[in-house]
Design a protein around this motif. Structure first.
Motif, PDB file in Angstrom:
ATOM      1  N   ILE A  71     -26.897  27.708   2.746  1.00  0.00           N
ATOM      2  CA  ILE A  71     -26.113  27.037   2.922  1.00  0.00           C
ATOM      3  C   ILE A  71     -26.429  25.461   1.481  1.00  0.00           C
ATOM      4  O   ILE A  71     -27.257  24.870   3.003  1.00  0.00           O
ATOM      5  N   THR A  72     -25.781  25.099   1.037  1.00  0.00           N
ATOM      6  CA  THR A  72     -26.257  23.666   0.426  1.00  0.00           C
ATOM      7  C   THR A  72     -26.072  22.489   1.431  1.00  0.00           C
ATOM      8  O   THR A  72     -25.605  22.499   2.028  1.00  0.00           O
ATOM      9  N   THR A  73     -27.626  21.478   1.430  1.00  0.00           N
ATOM     10  CA  THR A  73     -27.365  20.259   2.693  1.00  0.00           C
ATOM     11  C   THR A  73     -27.450  19.352   1.211  1.00  0.00           C
ATOM     12  O   THR A  73     -27.666  18.117   1.581  1.00  0.00           O
ATOM     13  N   VAL A  74     -27.501  19.632  -0.261  1.00  0.00           N
ATOM     14  CA  VAL A  74     -27.390  18.087  -1.110  1.00  0.00           C
ATOM     15  C   VAL A  74     -26.503  16.923  -0.892  1.00  0.00           C
ATOM     16  O   VAL A  74     -25.066  17.308  -0.565  1.00  0.00           O
ATOM     17  N   ASP A  75     -26.830  15.677  -0.852  1.00  0.00           N
ATOM     18  CA  ASP A  75     -26.114  14.707   0.713  1.00  0.00           C
ATOM     19  C   ASP A  75     -26.710  14.689   1.921  1.00  0.00           C
ATOM     20  O   ASP A  75     -26.052  13.496   2.171  1.00  0.00           O
ATOM     21  N   ALA A  76     -27.028  15.838   2.584  1.00  0.00           N
ATOM     22  CA  ALA A  76     -26.697  15.399   3.523  1.00  0.00           C
ATOM     23  C   ALA A  76     -28.413  14.563   4.652  1.00  0.00           C
ATOM     24  O   ALA A  76     -28.826  15.171   4.379  1.00  0.00           O
ATOM     25  N   LEU A  77     -27.576  13.296   5.397  1.00  0.00           N
ATOM     26  CA  LEU A  77     -28.845  12.957   5.444  1.00  0.00           C
ATOM     27  C   LEU A  77     -29.440  13.277   6.939  1.00  0.00           C
ATOM     28  O   LEU A  77     -28.748  13.536   7.711  1.00  0.00           O
ATOM     29  N   LYS A  78     -30.503  13.348   7.689  1.00  0.00           N
ATOM     30  CA  LYS A  78     -30.979  13.697   8.711  1.00  0.00           C
ATOM     31  C   LYS A  78     -31.086  12.404   9.714  1.00  0.00           C
ATOM     32  O   LYS A  78     -30.518  11.531   9.004  1.00  0.00           O
ATOM     33  N   GLY A  79     -30.271  12.360  10.124  1.00  0.00           N
ATOM     34  CA  GLY A  79     -30.749  11.550  11.735  1.00  0.00           C
ATOM     35  C   GLY A  79     -31.222   9.815  11.528  1.00  0.00           C
ATOM     36  O   GLY A  79     -30.505   9.294  11.717  1.00  0.00           O
ATOM     37  N   LYS A  80     -32.550  10.335  11.054  1.00  0.00           N
ATOM     38  CA  LYS A  80     -33.533   8.875  10.390  1.00  0.00           C
ATOM     39  C   LYS A  80     -32.844   8.685   9.037  1.00  0.00           C
ATOM     40  O   LYS A  80     -32.960   6.915   9.208  1.00  0.00           O
ATOM     41  N   GLU A  81     -32.540   9.197   8.532  1.00  0.00           N
ATOM     42  CA  GLU A  81     -32.139   8.313   7.301  1.00  0.00           C
ATOM     43  C   GLU A  81     -30.752   8.092   7.350  1.00  0.00           C
ATOM     44  O   GLU A  81     -30.378   6.764   6.832  1.00  0.00           O
ATOM     45  N   GLU A  82     -29.989   8.764   7.437  1.00  0.00           N
ATOM     46  CA  GLU A  82     -28.419   8.243   8.151  1.00  0.00           C
ATOM     47  C   GLU A  82     -28.515   6.641   9.227  1.00  0.00           C
ATOM     48  O   GLU A  82     -27.789   5.461   8.541  1.00  0.00           O
ATOM     49  N   ALA A  83     -29.778   6.494   9.556  1.00  0.00           N
ATOM     50  CA  ALA A  83     -29.506   5.258  10.493  1.00  0.00           C
ATOM     51  C   ALA A  83     -30.196   4.363   9.471  1.00  0.00           C
ATOM     52  O   ALA A  83     -29.952   3.382   9.162  1.00  0.00           O
ATOM     53  N   ASP A  84     -30.933   4.442   8.680  1.00  0.00           N
ATOM     54  CA  ASP A  84     -31.691   3.546   7.418  1.00  0.00           C
ATOM     55  C   ASP A  84     -30.771   3.828   6.380  1.00  0.00           C
ATOM     56  O   ASP A  84     -30.851   2.473   5.602  1.00  0.00           O
ATOM     57  N   ALA A  85     -29.805   4.606   6.207  1.00  0.00           N
ATOM     58  CA  ALA A  85     -28.602   4.114   5.231  1.00  0.00           C
ATOM     59  C   ALA A  85     -27.816   3.036   5.639  1.00  0.00           C
ATOM     60  O   ALA A  85     -27.228   2.286   5.017  1.00  0.00           O
ATOM     61  N   PHE A  86     -27.335   3.203   7.086  1.00  0.00           N
ATOM     62  CA  PHE A  86     -26.716   2.235   7.405  1.00  0.00           C
ATOM     63  C   PHE A  86     -26.717   0.790   7.657  1.00  0.00           C
ATOM     64  O   PHE A  86     -26.794  -0.057   6.882  1.00  0.00           O
ATOM     65  N   ASP A  87     -28.640   0.609   8.146  1.00  0.00           N
ATOM     66  CA  ASP A  87     -28.830  -0.947   8.120  1.00  0.00           C
ATOM     67  C   ASP A  87     -29.929  -1.189   6.393  1.00  0.00           C
ATOM     68  O   ASP A  87     -29.317  -2.839   5.609  1.00  0.00           O
ATOM     69  N   ASN A  88     -29.297  -0.291   5.145  1.00  0.00           N
ATOM     70  CA  ASN A  88     -30.000  -0.543   3.656  1.00  0.00           C
ATOM     71  C   ASN A  88     -28.941  -1.542   3.335  1.00  0.00           C
ATOM     72  O   ASN A  88     -28.448  -1.353   2.216  1.00  0.00           O
ATOM     73  N   LYS A  89     -27.593  -0.575   3.600  1.00  0.00           N
ATOM     74  CA  LYS A  89     -25.870  -0.733   4.056  1.00  0.00           C
ATOM     75  C   LYS A  89     -25.784  -0.117   2.291  1.00  0.00           C
ATOM     76  O   LYS A  89     -24.857   0.198   1.934  1.00  0.00           O
ATOM     77  N   LYS A  90     -26.322   1.132   2.398  1.00  0.00           N
ATOM     78  CA  LYS A  90     -25.660   2.034   1.948  1.00  0.00           C
ATOM     79  C   LYS A  90     -24.452   3.241   2.287  1.00  0.00           C
ATOM     80  O   LYS A  90     -24.697   4.079   2.791  1.00  0.00           O
ATOM     81  N   TYR A  91     -23.493   2.863   2.726  1.00  0.00           N
ATOM     82  CA  TYR A  91     -22.147   3.299   3.411  1.00  0.00           C
ATOM     83  C   TYR A  91     -21.485   4.537   2.419  1.00  0.00           C
ATOM     84  O   TYR A  91     -21.569   5.311   3.098  1.00  0.00           O
ATOM     85  N   LEU A  92     -21.829   4.538   0.892  1.00  0.00           N
ATOM     86  CA  LEU A  92     -22.047   5.519   0.453  1.00  0.00           C
ATOM     87  C   LEU A  92     -22.285   6.699   0.336  1.00  0.00           C
ATOM     88  O   LEU A  92     -22.505   7.532   0.522  1.00  0.00           O
ATOM     89  N   GLU A  93     -23.897   6.440   1.157  1.00  0.00           N
ATOM     90  CA  GLU A  93     -24.751   7.838   1.267  1.00  0.00           C
ATOM     91  C   GLU A  93     -24.223   8.154   2.359  1.00  0.00           C
ATOM     92  O   GLU A  93     -24.396   9.348   2.495  1.00  0.00           O
ATOM     93  N   LEU A  94     -23.946   7.211   3.734  1.00  0.00           N
ATOM     94  CA  LEU A  94     -23.260   7.713   4.649  1.00  0.00           C
ATOM     95  C   LEU A  94     -22.359   9.159   4.927  1.00  0.00           C
ATOM     96  O   LEU A  94     -22.163  10.095   5.235  1.00  0.00           O
TER      97      LEU A  94
END
Length: 229
Positions: free
Chosen positions: A175-198
């Protein structure tokens, strides 16, 4: 003998829960959400960044997010003040709880949304902190799908490492996981204001859960442990 009997009972319970979910797909919705890291909030309830729902019957998706709300309000989501964040998150949650009220009779299928750190309670707490009045979805309408899988296949159905059970199970089943972030990656995305990625990660994860449900229904899900009959 006792273990076998207990296992059979547990598996039957899991299959019955699955039957309830699938009884009327048009009245079932998969929910997932992304939020600020639990680690960096210093005890504060993590801010909710996006919430996505997927109708099991039609595969249509409804989503709410801070970055979408910022665009609706004409704000630059790369330059938001704390007051902006609060106002946008409140509006996003206003819309989510309106959706919840309209779908109060639906079955809500989720992945580990069980407590005040991550779950329906955490969302409700955030909304109350922002001055909202949360609408409580009945507990008997919430289905924690990892628990259903555990009952059907045993709780060794998938390993937690390296990417968490959801993504590991998706990869096991192609099952494709394209764009799905791991927990740490989600936390980093928030800190870096990458809300679209989240937001895209949250959308992908409701899609993954939907695909897993479909494979269980068709008895095609590959798991780490074989079900004991």
């Amino acid at each position: 003998m006792f273990f076998t009997s207990k296992r059979l009972i547990e598996r039957a319970e899991g299959l019955e829960l699955l039957k309830e979910i699938l009884k009327d797909k048009n009245k079932s919705v998969v929910i997932h959400y992304s939020c600020e890291s639990f680690v960096t909030t210093h005890g504060r309830t993590p801010r909710v960044t996006s919430i996505c729902m997927r109708y099991l019957g039609t595969a249509q998706t409804k989503s709410f997010s801070i970055h979408l709300q910022a665009q609706f309000d004409g704000k630059d989501f790369n330059n938001l003040t704390l007051a902006d964040y609060d106002a946008l998150e409140k509006k996003m949650l206003d819309e989510f709880y309106e959706f919840a009220k309209k779908h109060k009779d639906f079955k809500w299928i989720h992945w580990n949304m069980r407590d005040s750190n991550y779950g329906f309670e955490a969302i409700a707490n955030r909304y109350r902190i922002l001055g909202g009045q949360a609408f409580d979805i009945d507990e008997d309408r919430k289905y924690d799908f990892p628990r259903v899988l555990g009952k059907i296949y045993t709780y060794g159905y998938e390993k937690n490492k390296p990417d968490g059970r959801l993504l590991n199970l998706a990869k096991r089943n192609d099952i494709t996981t394209v764009d799905a972030l791991k927990g740490k990656e989600e936390a980093d995305a928030f800190d870096n204001k990458k809300y679209l990625e989240l937001h895209k990660s949250t959308l992908r994860k409701v899609d993954i859960v939907d695909s897993i449900i479909d494979r269980v229904d068709k008895n095609e899900l590959k798991v780490a442990s074989k079900p004991k009959h």
